[in-house]
Design a protein around this motif. Structure first.
Motif, PDB file in Angstrom:
ATOM      1  N   PRO A 156      -4.289   7.802  12.324  1.00  0.00           N
ATOM      2  CA  PRO A 156      -5.374   8.564  11.696  1.00  0.00           C
ATOM      3  C   PRO A 156      -5.093   8.803  10.217  1.00  0.00           C
ATOM      4  CG  PRO A 156      -4.724   9.545  13.789  1.00  0.00           C
ATOM      5  CD  PRO A 156      -3.723   8.466  13.498  1.00  0.00           C
ATOM      6  N   ALA A 157      -6.085   8.466   9.383  1.00  0.00           N
ATOM      7  CA  ALA A 157      -5.906   8.622   7.939  1.00  0.00           C
ATOM      8  C   ALA A 157      -5.707  10.082   7.567  1.00  0.00           C
ATOM      9  CB  ALA A 157      -7.112   8.045   7.209  1.00  0.00           C
ATOM     10  N   VAL A 158      -6.333  10.995   8.299  1.00  0.00           N
ATOM     11  CA  VAL A 158      -6.227  12.417   7.965  1.00  0.00           C
ATOM     12  C   VAL A 158      -4.768  12.885   8.036  1.00  0.00           C
ATOM     13  CG1 VAL A 158      -6.926  14.734   8.640  1.00  0.00           C
ATOM     14  CG2 VAL A 158      -8.580  12.856   8.737  1.00  0.00           C
ATOM     15  N   ALA A 159      -4.032  12.424   9.037  1.00  0.00           N
ATOM     16  CA  ALA A 159      -2.632  12.843   9.168  1.00  0.00           C
ATOM     17  C   ALA A 159      -1.805  12.365   7.976  1.00  0.00           C
ATOM     18  CB  ALA A 159      -2.045  12.306  10.467  1.00  0.00           C
ATOM     19  N   ASP A 160      -2.023  11.124   7.544  1.00  0.00           N
ATOM     20  CA  ASP A 160      -1.279  10.610   6.394  1.00  0.00           C
ATOM     21  C   ASP A 160      -1.636  11.370   5.123  1.00  0.00           C
ATOM     22  OD1 ASP A 160       0.001   8.756   7.927  1.00  0.00           O
ATOM     23  OD2 ASP A 160      -1.431   7.153   7.520  1.00  0.00           O
ATOM     24  N   LEU A 161      -2.937  11.656   4.938  1.00  0.00           N
ATOM     25  CA  LEU A 161      -3.348  12.386   3.742  1.00  0.00           C
ATOM     26  C   LEU A 161      -2.783  13.799   3.737  1.00  0.00           C
ATOM     27  CD1 LEU A 161      -7.085  11.269   3.490  1.00  0.00           C
ATOM     28  CD2 LEU A 161      -5.115  10.359   2.266  1.00  0.00           C
ATOM     29  N   ALA A 162      -2.779  14.449   4.895  1.00  0.00           N
ATOM     30  CA  ALA A 162      -2.236  15.803   4.968  1.00  0.00           C
ATOM     31  C   ALA A 162      -0.741  15.816   4.677  1.00  0.00           C
ATOM     32  CB  ALA A 162      -2.514  16.409   6.343  1.00  0.00           C
ATOM     33  N   ARG A 163      -0.034  14.833   5.217  1.00  0.00           N
ATOM     34  CA  ARG A 163       1.406  14.789   4.957  1.00  0.00           C
ATOM     35  C   ARG A 163       1.688  14.518   3.485  1.00  0.00           C
ATOM     36  NH1 ARG A 163       5.184  10.631   8.182  1.00  0.00           N
ATOM     37  NH2 ARG A 163       3.952   9.161   6.948  1.00  0.00           N
ATOM     38  N   GLY A 164       0.896  13.640   2.841  1.00  0.00           N
ATOM     39  CA  GLY A 164       1.074  13.399   1.417  1.00  0.00           C
ATOM     40  C   GLY A 164       0.815  14.644   0.591  1.00  0.00           C
ATOM     41  N   PHE A 165      -0.229  15.399   0.968  1.00  0.00           N
ATOM     42  CA  PHE A 165      -0.542  16.628   0.243  1.00  0.00           C
ATOM     43  C   PHE A 165       0.590  17.647   0.392  1.00  0.00           C
ATOM     44  CE2 PHE A 165      -2.377  20.910   0.240  1.00  0.00           C
ATOM     45  CZ  PHE A 165      -2.935  20.936  -1.023  1.00  0.00           C
ATOM     46  N   LEU A 166       1.102  17.817   1.625  1.00  0.00           N
ATOM     47  CA  LEU A 166       2.186  18.775   1.850  1.00  0.00           C
ATOM     48  C   LEU A 166       3.459  18.348   1.122  1.00  0.00           C
ATOM     49  CD1 LEU A 166       1.740  19.640   5.634  1.00  0.00           C
ATOM     50  CD2 LEU A 166       1.252  21.103   3.673  1.00  0.00           C
ATOM     51  N   THR A 167       3.734  17.043   1.129  1.00  0.00           N
ATOM     52  CA  THR A 167       4.935  16.561   0.440  1.00  0.00           C
ATOM     53  C   THR A 167       4.846  16.849  -1.052  1.00  0.00           C
ATOM     54  OG1 THR A 167       5.237  14.801   2.088  1.00  0.00           O
ATOM     55  CG2 THR A 167       6.344  14.533  -0.034  1.00  0.00           C
ATOM     56  N   GLY A 168       3.679  16.579  -1.655  1.00  0.00           N
ATOM     57  CA  GLY A 168       3.515  16.897  -3.064  1.00  0.00           C
ATOM     58  C   GLY A 168       3.656  18.383  -3.335  1.00  0.00           C
ATOM     59  N   GLY A 169       3.086  19.219  -2.455  1.00  0.00           N
ATOM     60  CA  GLY A 169       3.209  20.662  -2.638  1.00  0.00           C
ATOM     61  C   GLY A 169       4.641  21.137  -2.576  1.00  0.00           C
ATOM     62  N   VAL A 170       5.416  20.595  -1.632  1.00  0.00           N
ATOM     63  CA  VAL A 170       6.823  20.997  -1.515  1.00  0.00           C
ATOM     64  C   VAL A 170       7.609  20.563  -2.749  1.00  0.00           C
ATOM     65  CG1 VAL A 170       8.946  20.557  -0.225  1.00  0.00           C
ATOM     66  CG2 VAL A 170       6.839  21.054   0.998  1.00  0.00           C
ATOM     67  N   ILE A 171       7.363  19.340  -3.235  1.00  0.00           N
ATOM     68  CA  ILE A 171       8.079  18.871  -4.426  1.00  0.00           C
ATOM     69  C   ILE A 171       7.747  19.751  -5.631  1.00  0.00           C
ATOM     70  CG2 ILE A 171       8.306  16.950  -6.044  1.00  0.00           C
ATOM     71  CD1 ILE A 171       7.820  15.060  -3.701  1.00  0.00           C
ATOM     72  N   GLY A 172       6.443  20.025  -5.838  1.00  0.00           N
ATOM     73  CA  GLY A 172       6.058  20.845  -6.979  1.00  0.00           C
ATOM     74  C   GLY A 172       6.612  22.252  -6.899  1.00  0.00           C
TER      75      GLY A 172
END
Length: 363
Positions: free
Chosen positions: A12-28
């Motif tokens: 599911p594309a939604v799961a990949d997009l959510a994980r990318g968003f969370l990963t960026g948030g954690v890095i920032g």
């Protein structure tokens, strides 16, 4: 990697997009916490910057554990494949990364084309030529993750030796499909939002303590740098800092000098005496012809270093008291530092640049 036929459903594309968003948030958030913690000298904030990515990585590891356990429980599927083409990407003496264009022919499914990348020892490259039949394996739920079996069982070796596999329609798709642009954008958005959240949460200490303008930056300065000022005479002024402060702290001495009331607004002084929390200045009268110097000419950035050098001369003894004086009684501007401690008394003299010209050992 991907296949041109019989491809399994994509995740599911939604799961990949959510994980990318969370990963960026954690890095920032982590980077902002590390930088902010260093700027405002906050140990808890700095620790959060270190712990946040570690906790996020552990969370991802635990979340993926059931899937990895299911995949490990499934026996791989073994099949025959024919090499349509190969291309070595580089290497000179050991394992060489090779791109294979394969037609995979499962026993119970239609043949399909797939492009893979696998390391092959340079000595074994001659065993993988176009139109050669090889044995491959892949997970049953992911037939696109094909790997060539370098040492198949004798039964599969016999099958490969006598097999004639026709080519499936091609060309094969790239082994790794490009990441959707939306995923990259969401990762960047998450990074910016994570950094912004940390900065906004710490905006008080960050901007109040280090800002250069605005009412919040000016108010702490007036209350912390000159808690009390005493004017002894019209030509003599004294500044006393509050408890827990020292004139050796960065910028304290210069701010204390700037706060002194001066007779006639002159910067000309006869002498300056500095102790840990007390600054005393004797200003020169306009009509006097005594040696004087400009308060602005003192090397304020060098004075804490001079005190520290004098303290070092005492060796292991912790100094109990120190005193710094500046005057021109000997002609040129001279700065003297005297330090007293259990090991005795040590002193040094420096010129107007803050360069040490004379020392006195502890005695």
């Amino acid at each position: 990697m991907t296949i041109t036929a019989s491809a399994p459903p994509a995740r599911p594309a939604v799961a990949d997009l959510a994980r990318g968003f969370l990963t960026g948030g954690v890095i920032g958030a982590s980077l902002a916490a590390l930088v902010g913690g260093g700027v405002i000298e906050s140990v808890p904030l700095f620790v959060v910057g270190l712990a946040l990515p570690a906790a996020y990585g552990l969370l991802l590891l635990l979340a993926g554990a059931p899937r990895r356990a299911r995949e490990a429980a499934l026996a791989p599927v073994t099949a025959l494949a024919v090499i349509e083409d190969r291309k070595a990407d580089g290497g000179v003496d050991t394992d060489v990364p090779v791109r294979f264009d394969l037609t995979v022919a499962p026993d119970d499914a239609p043949a399909y084309r797939v492009e893979i990348r696998q390391h092959i020892h340079v000595v074994d490259l001659a065993d993988y030529r176009p139109r050669d039949v090889v044995v491959v394996q892949y997970p049953p739920d992911r037939p696109y993750q094909v790997r060539i079996v370098k040492r198949p069982t004798p039964q599969w070796e016999d099958r490969a030796a006598g097999a004639d596999i026709p080519s499936a329609p091609g060309p094969a798709a790239p082994s790794d499909p490009p990441e959707p642009r939306a995923a990259g954008y969401l990762t960047l958005v998450g990074l910016l939002l994570g950094a912004t959240a940390v900065i906004m949460a710490c905006r008080g200490p960050l901007f109040d303590g280090h800002g250069a303008t605005g009412p919040r930056a000016s108010a702490p300065t007036s209350t912390t740098t000159t808690p009390s000022t005493t004017v002894v005479t019209s030509l003599s002024s004294t500044v006393t800092l509050g408890p827990g402060r020292s004139l050796l702290d960065r910028g304290e001495l210069r701010r204390a000098v700037d706060s002194l009331p001066r007779g006639g607004g002159s910067h000309q002084a006869l002498s300056v005496v500095v102790r840990d929390r007390v600054l005393s200045v004797v200003f020169a009268a306009d009509a006097a012809h005594t040696p004087r110097f400009d308060l602005r000419s003192l090397p304020y950035e060098r004075l804490p270093t001079l005190v520290e050098e004098a303290r070092t001369a005492l060796g292991g003894g912790a100094p109990r008291d120190w005193r710094l004086t500046a005057d021109r009684t000997a002609g040129a501007l001279t700065i003297r530092v005297t330090v007293t401690g259990p090991g005795g008394t040590a002193w040094l003299e420096a010129d107007w640049r803050g360069t040490v010209v004379r020392r006195g050992p502890a005695r």
